[in-house]
Scaffold this motif. Sequence first.
Motif, PDB file in Angstrom:
ATOM      1  N   THR A  96      24.197 -60.641 -54.925  1.00  0.00           N
ATOM      2  CA  THR A  96      24.768 -61.867 -55.491  1.00  0.00           C
ATOM      3  C   THR A  96      23.682 -62.885 -55.804  1.00  0.00           C
ATOM      4  O   THR A  96      23.765 -63.623 -56.794  1.00  0.00           O
ATOM      5  N   HIS A  97      22.636 -62.929 -54.980  1.00  0.00           N
ATOM      6  CA  HIS A  97      21.531 -63.841 -55.270  1.00  0.00           C
ATOM      7  C   HIS A  97      20.746 -63.378 -56.503  1.00  0.00           C
ATOM      8  O   HIS A  97      20.321 -64.198 -57.325  1.00  0.00           O
ATOM      9  N   ALA A  98      20.568 -62.077 -56.630  1.00  0.00           N
ATOM     10  CA  ALA A  98      19.916 -61.557 -57.835  1.00  0.00           C
ATOM     11  C   ALA A  98      20.726 -61.933 -59.074  1.00  0.00           C
ATOM     12  O   ALA A  98      20.161 -62.226 -60.136  1.00  0.00           O
ATOM     13  N   ALA A  99      22.049 -61.928 -58.938  1.00  0.00           N
ATOM     14  CA  ALA A  99      22.915 -62.292 -60.056  1.00  0.00           C
ATOM     15  C   ALA A  99      22.691 -63.735 -60.476  1.00  0.00           C
ATOM     16  O   ALA A  99      22.637 -64.054 -61.670  1.00  0.00           O
ATOM     17  N   GLU A 100      22.564 -64.627 -59.509  1.00  0.00           N
ATOM     18  CA  GLU A 100      22.376 -66.041 -59.820  1.00  0.00           C
ATOM     19  C   GLU A 100      21.093 -66.279 -60.592  1.00  0.00           C
ATOM     20  O   GLU A 100      21.086 -66.943 -61.639  1.00  0.00           O
ATOM     21  N   PHE A 101      19.994 -65.748 -60.089  1.00  0.00           N
ATOM     22  CA  PHE A 101      18.710 -65.976 -60.745  1.00  0.00           C
ATOM     23  C   PHE A 101      18.619 -65.212 -62.065  1.00  0.00           C
ATOM     24  O   PHE A 101      17.919 -65.642 -62.981  1.00  0.00           O
ATOM     25  N   GLY A 102      19.336 -64.090 -62.167  1.00  0.00           N
ATOM     26  CA  GLY A 102      19.364 -63.362 -63.430  1.00  0.00           C
ATOM     27  C   GLY A 102      20.188 -64.075 -64.482  1.00  0.00           C
ATOM     28  O   GLY A 102      19.841 -64.078 -65.672  1.00  0.00           O
ATOM     29  N   ALA A 103      21.287 -64.697 -64.054  1.00  0.00           N
ATOM     30  CA  ALA A 103      22.151 -65.414 -64.989  1.00  0.00           C
ATOM     31  C   ALA A 103      21.571 -66.756 -65.397  1.00  0.00           C
ATOM     32  O   ALA A 103      21.947 -67.315 -66.431  1.00  0.00           O
ATOM     33  N   ALA A 104      20.664 -67.279 -64.581  1.00  0.00           N
ATOM     34  CA  ALA A 104      20.072 -68.600 -64.844  1.00  0.00           C
ATOM     35  C   ALA A 104      18.552 -68.472 -64.872  1.00  0.00           C
ATOM     36  O   ALA A 104      17.888 -68.732 -63.857  1.00  0.00           O
ATOM     37  N   PRO A 105      17.969 -68.074 -66.002  1.00  0.00           N
ATOM     38  CA  PRO A 105      16.507 -67.906 -66.071  1.00  0.00           C
ATOM     39  C   PRO A 105      15.736 -69.174 -65.739  1.00  0.00           C
ATOM     40  O   PRO A 105      14.569 -69.108 -65.361  1.00  0.00           O
ATOM     41  N   TRP A 106      16.382 -70.317 -65.849  1.00  0.00           N
ATOM     42  CA  TRP A 106      15.739 -71.606 -65.573  1.00  0.00           C
ATOM     43  C   TRP A 106      15.722 -71.950 -64.086  1.00  0.00           C
ATOM     44  O   TRP A 106      15.043 -72.897 -63.680  1.00  0.00           O
TER      45      TRP A 106
END
Length: 316
Positions: free
Chosen positions: A173-183
């Motif tokens: 789920t953390h990988a998803a967050e940083f993947g969905a938000a490149p910024w």
Amino acid sequence: MGLYHSVRAVAGASGDGPIDWAAVAEAAKESTEPGDLTVSEAEQSGYATDVRDARDRVRAVGGIEFDLPETVEIQHRHHWIDANIETFRRVMAPIEQQAEMVPGVARVVNTGSMAFTLSFLANNVLGQYDPLLLADGDEHALYFVRPNIQRVAEQLNVDGDRFRRWIAFHEVTHAAEFGAAPWLSEHMETAMEDAIENLSGGSLDRESLGQLDTTMTAVEGYAELLMDRAFDDEYDDLRAKIDARREGRGPLAELVRELLGMRMKRQQYERGKAFFDVVADARGVAAAGRVWESPDHLPTDAEIEDPQLWIDRIDP
């Protein structure tokens, strides 16, 4: 391996900087049993399946696109120390640059404190999504500390494969967050650098620290939301047993966790989860994912306390 060798490594801290990082690594590993890393083909396949299934479920439930890190490692505790010591070093660099020459006694104390921190964390971390903040490039990684996962599963008297899968879902789920938000990485790095730069100059940057805390509350809370909605099994029993284990910790362990900011992290979990539960119940999980569209979509501290304010602003 043992306490004597760890102490000797710290006592021998050298160099001109405030921390001898080579001594930190040596002392942390000397005081930490690495744990067993005898992984069968079936277990290795189980980790890979859990991570892939977590990715697919989180994509479907969250309505967000992301890729897994290229680096996915099953580690023992010494591997985790090696993987994280460079992160600690990068974070501390601005402060070290402000204190190029320090007395030997202070260097020993600093080195010992950092070694203790890494050793304590290495014995307690189960899994870790590492965005490699302040590193060159856009690398990120996913780690599973197998000896800790096995130990805690045994302590909780739960099925090891099921517990491992639960950890995998949480970290993905953390990988998803940083993947969905490149910024997101740059946003956190800027707040961290500002806070550290001011701290190294002798002042406390409450605005940057507050911004970082609010961002981390969103990160932890959204991960909890996805865990609740995406995990493909019942896990109320796991939650209950982990909460009971947390409540049963001794005063020394609680003190260490307080000093390392782990109680603050738990508060971030709880506040963030409460915020996203309200948003998801009102507008759906996909609407909650709009938080990652831009930095302006992050909730403010006031909005975390009153999610309807965020809904009215972002998804009226």
